[in-house]
Design a protein around this motif. Structure first.
Motif, mmCIF file in Angstrom:
data_model
loop_
_atom_site.group_PDB
_atom_site.id
_atom_site.type_symbol
_atom_site.label_atom_id
_atom_site.label_comp_id
_atom_site.label_asym_id
_atom_site.label_seq_id
_atom_site.Cartn_x
_atom_site.Cartn_y
_atom_site.Cartn_z
ATOM 1 N N TYR A 570 8.138 2.706 5.436
ATOM 2 C CA TYR A 570 7.180 2.229 4.434
ATOM 3 C C TYR A 570 7.286 0.715 4.240
ATOM 4 N N HIS A 571 8.515 0.211 4.230
ATOM 5 C CA HIS A 571 8.695 -1.233 4.075
ATOM 6 C C HIS A 571 8.237 -1.979 5.335
ATOM 7 N N ALA A 572 8.339 -1.336 6.486
ATOM 8 C CA ALA A 572 7.853 -1.968 7.715
ATOM 9 C C ALA A 572 6.339 -2.166 7.643
ATOM 10 N N TYR A 573 5.620 -1.184 7.127
ATOM 11 C CA TYR A 573 4.174 -1.332 6.943
ATOM 12 C C TYR A 573 3.872 -2.493 5.990
ATOM 13 N N ILE A 596 0.576 2.726 2.097
ATOM 14 C CA ILE A 596 1.740 2.818 1.204
ATOM 15 C C ILE A 596 1.338 3.405 -0.134
ATOM 16 N N LEU A 597 0.186 2.977 -0.652
ATOM 17 C CA LEU A 597 -0.256 3.401 -1.978
ATOM 18 C C LEU A 597 -0.930 4.769 -1.978
ATOM 19 N N LEU A 619 8.343 -0.851 -4.242
ATOM 20 C CA LEU A 619 7.465 -1.166 -3.117
ATOM 21 C C LEU A 619 5.997 -0.981 -3.499
ATOM 22 N N LYS A 620 5.691 0.068 -4.252
ATOM 23 C CA LYS A 620 4.297 0.291 -4.653
ATOM 24 C C LYS A 620 3.809 -0.819 -5.580
ATOM 25 N N ARG A 624 0.624 -3.185 -4.656
ATOM 26 C CA ARG A 624 -0.530 -3.425 -5.545
ATOM 27 C C ARG A 624 -0.710 -4.916 -5.796
ATOM 28 N N GLY A 625 0.403 -5.603 -6.021
ATOM 29 C CA GLY A 625 0.323 -7.051 -6.221
ATOM 30 C C GLY A 625 -0.202 -7.760 -4.985
#
Length: 636
Positions: A570-573, A596-597, A619-620, A624-625
């Motif tokens: 997920y962090h790679a994306y 991710i979201l 991460l979410k 969003r930010g």
């Protein structure tokens, strides 16, 4: 005629309170409370009682000791009793009628316009006391009953702030009609600074809450406009984007100006990686530099300057400032702990393992908030130093320490209530590092005392990697990762031969992911970065981009085979989306962020992972930010 005194006119205490507030940001915080006690030993006047309670509140959050928190609650109880003697009296019948008819409301326009100047100040102080008392009470809360009670008090304070803010707007609008000025001079600067702080901080806090709760906020007639909040907090100091210096001098400021400056600066410096909308490090730099000149011996000034250097990718300067903060902290042990935490991470950014280890060891010995987190940081530094035996002892103690930690206790208390479910890697990520530490300690044990690149992984999780100077990323960190990848490359076609068949795909994806992150920040550093001298790299932007792209694609392609560290995929994306945004590939970047979201499982099978992956909530928030920033036409 009887001459006016502070007993008959409490507003005469305002200059003395202003002086006390300046002492609060000086070298000795305790001097401020002592000064107030000399002015009014019994604290029976409006602003002496109110100022003393505010100082007790500040002290409580600096120590976070239960005794100090209870002292602050007691001070606010006395403060509210004194304030109510100065507030405009209201009949019970009017208060009940005001619930249904706005003309009788005690926060309505007609009611506020009928107040005297002293009553207006008392109403503002009442809102401030409700808000601050609620914050302290929530820090002591152990049940949903207390939580909802104090949330109600906080919203009541916010509603009073908003009503007083509308009153000031109307007075200024009427004045502007009949004169050239924009502000009614009958409203003093101390009251104005209080309105700007109250309405500004209310809007700012409410703008940060989840969108699902916004309907409740609207029911209270409260706004959640972040732009309005930032403009109001900047107003008492006269800060603007066009000028480096404030337009309001210290001699003519309202006494709440320093609180506005501190809140505004902390917002810009505390949330740049999570909340992009409204964050501006350039504004923070102006505020910090001016306040450092004004309060050169204050540990607040040292801390904010250190935080600014962290955001500017200047870890050496940040360490110097946080060391100054420790020297000036006196008996405020929480300040020392916070400073050592920042120093530990800044040294990770510089890849100075020995210096980082000293700070982690101090936290293990002295701090109590999350011992498991501190032990893991210390153990990682031991592993990077080659001391596997001592690291093993430290990692073996993590499960027991985690069970006794403050975040775990908060989770246990809330989770034991009917209908409550507050895992400790959510709820503002109270124990996100602790949860991560537990998983890594378990993995270390299952892999026969081995972890892949634990120092760099710890640096990434704590956002220290993105704040590392490009020269360190390119000259020190990337070669470490390259050696690890070269070792892993020989087992790609026969992963069962790797370390007794344990953790090949996790290690491969971690190494690829970290290589991608380091290379992407060499290619495109933090937009707020002002790196230190001698920070040239031997890698061109094009080469770094190509290296990062290959690394991220490798991590994503093999991420479905991960067995334990599912967070990597997920962090790679997310990190790949950041790189794509700099390459003007906004559509692809948005696609990755929306994945991710979406809440969809990105693993090969939804059953491959139980529960949430590490750092999911954080991460979410960042995703969003990031989408907000793309909407503004800015790269991540």
């Amino acid at each position: 005629m009887t001459p006016l005194t502070a007993d008959t006119d409490p507003l005469l205490d305002l200059p003395k309170l202003h002086e006390a507030m300046n002492l609060l940001f000086g070298p000795r915080v305790e001097d401020a409370a002592e000064y107030i006690c000399k002015v009014d030993p019994k604290r029976q006047r409006l602003y002496t009682a109110h100022g003393f309670a505010a100082m007790k509140c500040m002290n409580a959050f600096l120590t976070f000791e239960r005794k100090d928190l209870l002292d602050a609650l007691q001070a606010f109880q006395h403060d509210l009793e004194v304030i109510n003697r100065y507030r405009k009296p209201s009949l019970l019948a009017n208060r009940l009628a005001g619930m249904f008819l706005s003309v009788y409301s005690t926060t309505g326009r007609r009611w506020i316009r009928s107040m005297t100047v002293v009553e207006l100040h008392a109403e503002l102080a009442y809102a401030e006391a409700l808000f601050a008392n609620a914050l302290v009470a929530l820090a002591c809360a152990s049940s949903w009953t207390v939580f909802f009670k104090e949330a109600f008090h906080m919203m009541t304070g916010f509603k009073i702030y908003m009503a007083l803010g509308k009153f000031v707007e109307e007075m200024d609008a009427q004045f502007a009609i009949h004169s050239e000025g924009s502000e009614d001079p009958s409203i003093d600067v101390h009251f104005r600074s209080g309105i700007c702080f109250g309405v500004g901080i209310a809007n700012l806090i409410l703008s940060l809450i989840p969108s699902k709760l916004r309907s409740i906020v609207k029911a209270w007639d409260c706004k959640a406009d972040r732009r309005v909040a930032l403009d109001l907090l900047a107003k008492p100091g006269g800060w603007s984007e066009d000028h480096d210096q404030p337009s309001v001098e210290a001699e003519v400021e309202g006494f709440r100006r320093s609180f506005c400056d501190m809140s505004l600066g902390l917002f810009h410096m505390a949330f740049p990686s999570v909340v992009h909308n409204g964050v501006d490090i350039k504004v923070a730099r102006k505020i910090v530099e001016w306040n450092v000149r004004r309060f050169p011996d204050s540990f607040f000034a040292s801390g904010t300057a250190g935080r600014l250097h962290v955001c500017q990718v200047r870890p050496s300067d940040a360490i110097r400032c946080f060391k100054e903060m420790i020297e000036r902290a006196g008996e405020f042990y929480t300040v020392r702990h916070m400073s050592n935490w920042e120093i530990a991470l800044a040294n990770l950014s510089l890849w100075d393992i020995e210096e980082s280890k000293k700070s982690w060891k101090y936290l293990v010995t002295e701090a109590t908030w999350s011992r498991a987190t501190y032990v893991y940081g210390y153990a990682v530094c031991l592993l990077e130093s080659g001391d596997v035996e001592e690291a093993t002892k430290q990692l073996d103690s993590i499960p027991q320490l985690a069970a006794k930690s403050i975040p775990q206790e908060i989770s246990r208390r809330l989770g034991s209530l009917p209908g409550a479910s507050v895992p400790y890697d959510t709820a503002f990520e109270l124990a996100r590092f602790q949860k991560f530490a537990q998983r890594k300690a378990q993995k270390f044990k299952s892999q026969a005392r081995r972890l892949m690149l634990p120092g760099l992984e710890l640096a990434y999780i704590n956002l220290a990697l993105m704040r590392a100077p490009p020269a360190i990323l390119a000259g020190t960190m990337l070669p470490l990762i390259r050696r690890a990848r070269n070792k892993l490359k020989g087992y790609f076609d026969r992963p069962d031969w790797y370390e007794n068949g344990r953790g090949y795909w996790d290690d491969l994806c971690l190494a690829c992911f970290l290589e991608g992150v380091c290379a992407s920040y060499v290619a495109y550093s933090n937009p707020d970065a002002h790196p230190e001298n001698n920070d040239e790299t031997h890698i061109t932007r094009e080469a770094a981009e190509a290296l990062a792209t290959d690394a991220f694609e490798c991590a994503i392609a093999n991420g479905k085979k991960i067995e334990v560290d599912h967070y990597l995929l997920y962090h790679a994306y997310f990190e790949y989306a950041r790189l794509l945004s700099h390459q003007n590939k906004e559509t692809e970047a948005r696609c990755h962020l929306n994945l991710i979201l979406s809440g969809k499982s990105l693993e090969a099978s939804p059953s491959a992972r139980k529960g949430k992956y590490s750092m999911q909530t954080a991460l979410k928030l960042r995703a969003r930010g990031a989408l907000t920033k793309l909407d503004q036409g800015k790269p991540l």
